[in-house]
Design a protein around this motif. Structure first.
Motif, PDB file in Angstrom:
ATOM      1  N   THR A   1     -10.882   0.416 -18.904  1.00  0.00           N
ATOM      2  CA  THR A   1      -9.747   0.103 -19.774  1.00  0.00           C
ATOM      3  C   THR A   1      -8.541   0.933 -19.385  1.00  0.00           C
ATOM      4  N   PHE A   2      -8.731   2.217 -19.139  1.00  0.00           N
ATOM      5  CA  PHE A   2      -7.608   3.071 -18.764  1.00  0.00           C
ATOM      6  C   PHE A   2      -7.054   2.704 -17.394  1.00  0.00           C
ATOM      7  N   GLU A   3      -7.909   2.275 -16.473  1.00  0.00           N
ATOM      8  CA  GLU A   3      -7.428   1.826 -15.170  1.00  0.00           C
ATOM      9  C   GLU A   3      -6.546   0.588 -15.318  1.00  0.00           C
ATOM     10  N   LYS A   4      -6.918  -0.312 -16.216  1.00  0.00           N
ATOM     11  CA  LYS A   4      -6.099  -1.502 -16.475  1.00  0.00           C
ATOM     12  C   LYS A   4      -4.786  -1.123 -17.151  1.00  0.00           C
ATOM     13  N   LEU A   5      -4.842  -0.167 -18.079  1.00  0.00           N
ATOM     14  CA  LEU A   5      -3.617   0.271 -18.760  1.00  0.00           C
ATOM     15  C   LEU A   5      -2.622   0.885 -17.784  1.00  0.00           C
ATOM     16  N   LEU A   6      -3.110   1.586 -16.773  1.00  0.00           N
ATOM     17  CA  LEU A   6      -2.228   2.198 -15.783  1.00  0.00           C
ATOM     18  C   LEU A   6      -1.477   1.167 -14.957  1.00  0.00           C
TER      19      LEU A   6
ATOM     20  N   PHE B   1       5.359  -1.991 -25.986  1.00  0.00           N
ATOM     21  CA  PHE B   1       5.054  -3.059 -26.946  1.00  0.00           C
ATOM     22  C   PHE B   1       3.694  -2.821 -27.605  1.00  0.00           C
ATOM     23  N   LEU B   2       2.692  -2.442 -26.806  1.00  0.00           N
ATOM     24  CA  LEU B   2       1.377  -2.138 -27.366  1.00  0.00           C
ATOM     25  C   LEU B   2       1.456  -0.963 -28.352  1.00  0.00           C
ATOM     26  N   GLY B   3       2.242   0.049 -27.998  1.00  0.00           N
ATOM     27  CA  GLY B   3       2.424   1.181 -28.906  1.00  0.00           C
ATOM     28  C   GLY B   3       3.104   0.770 -30.196  1.00  0.00           C
TER      29      GLY B   3
ATOM     30  N   ALA C   1       2.785  -0.326 -35.909  1.00  0.00           N
ATOM     31  CA  ALA C   1       3.098  -1.236 -37.011  1.00  0.00           C
ATOM     32  C   ALA C   1       1.844  -1.598 -37.805  1.00  0.00           C
ATOM     33  N   VAL C   2       0.753  -1.870 -37.107  1.00  0.00           N
ATOM     34  CA  VAL C   2      -0.504  -2.187 -37.794  1.00  0.00           C
ATOM     35  C   VAL C   2      -0.995  -0.967 -38.572  1.00  0.00           C
ATOM     36  N   GLY C   3      -0.878   0.216 -37.970  1.00  0.00           N
ATOM     37  CA  GLY C   3      -1.280   1.440 -38.675  1.00  0.00           C
ATOM     38  C   GLY C   3      -0.467   1.666 -39.938  1.00  0.00           C
ATOM     39  N   LEU C   4       0.845   1.468 -39.847  1.00  0.00           N
ATOM     40  CA  LEU C   4       1.688   1.610 -41.033  1.00  0.00           C
ATOM     41  C   LEU C   4       1.344   0.575 -42.093  1.00  0.00           C
ATOM     42  N   LEU C   5       1.077  -0.651 -41.666  1.00  0.00           N
ATOM     43  CA  LEU C   5       0.695  -1.699 -42.610  1.00  0.00           C
ATOM     44  C   LEU C   5      -0.609  -1.337 -43.327  1.00  0.00           C
ATOM     45  N   LEU C   6      -1.587  -0.840 -42.580  1.00  0.00           N
ATOM     46  CA  LEU C   6      -2.856  -0.445 -43.198  1.00  0.00           C
ATOM     47  C   LEU C   6      -2.668   0.718 -44.169  1.00  0.00           C
ATOM     48  N   LEU C   7      -1.834   1.692 -43.794  1.00  0.00           N
ATOM     49  CA  LEU C   7      -1.558   2.796 -44.714  1.00  0.00           C
ATOM     50  C   LEU C   7      -0.852   2.310 -45.972  1.00  0.00           C
TER      51      LEU C   7
END
Length: 60
Positions: free
Chosen positions: A29-34, A43-45, A50-56
Motif C-alpha cells: 500500500t505504501f509503495e502504491k501511495l509513493l 485529496f486523500l488527506g 472531512a470524514v473524521g470531522l463528520l464522524l466527530l
C-alpha cells in the motif's frame, strides 16, 4: 477531556495493528501511495480529514 485520549489511543491501536498483522499488504500500500502525485495525496488527506470531522460531529 478523557474522551480525546480514548480516541487517540484507538487510532494508534488501529494504525499499529495494520503493519503488525498485515506487513506485506501494508508495505505494498505504501509503495502504491509513493507513486501518487501530490494533488492526489492532498485529496486523500482532505477526504480523510472531512470524514473524521463528520464522524466527530455525529458523535457529539
Amino acid at each position: 477531556m478523557m474522551n480525546w485520549w480514548w480516541l487517540i489511543g484507538g487510532v494508534l491501536l488501529i494504525e499499529g495493528l495494520m503493519p503488525l498483522l498485515f506487513t506485506q499488504a501494508w508495505r505494498q500500500t505504501f509503495e502504491k501511495l509513493l507513486q501518487l502525485r501530490d494533488g492526489q495525496i492532498r485529496f486523500l488527506g482532505f477526504v480523510s480529514a472531512a470524514v473524521g470531522l463528520l464522524l466527530l460531529w455525529l458523535n457529539r
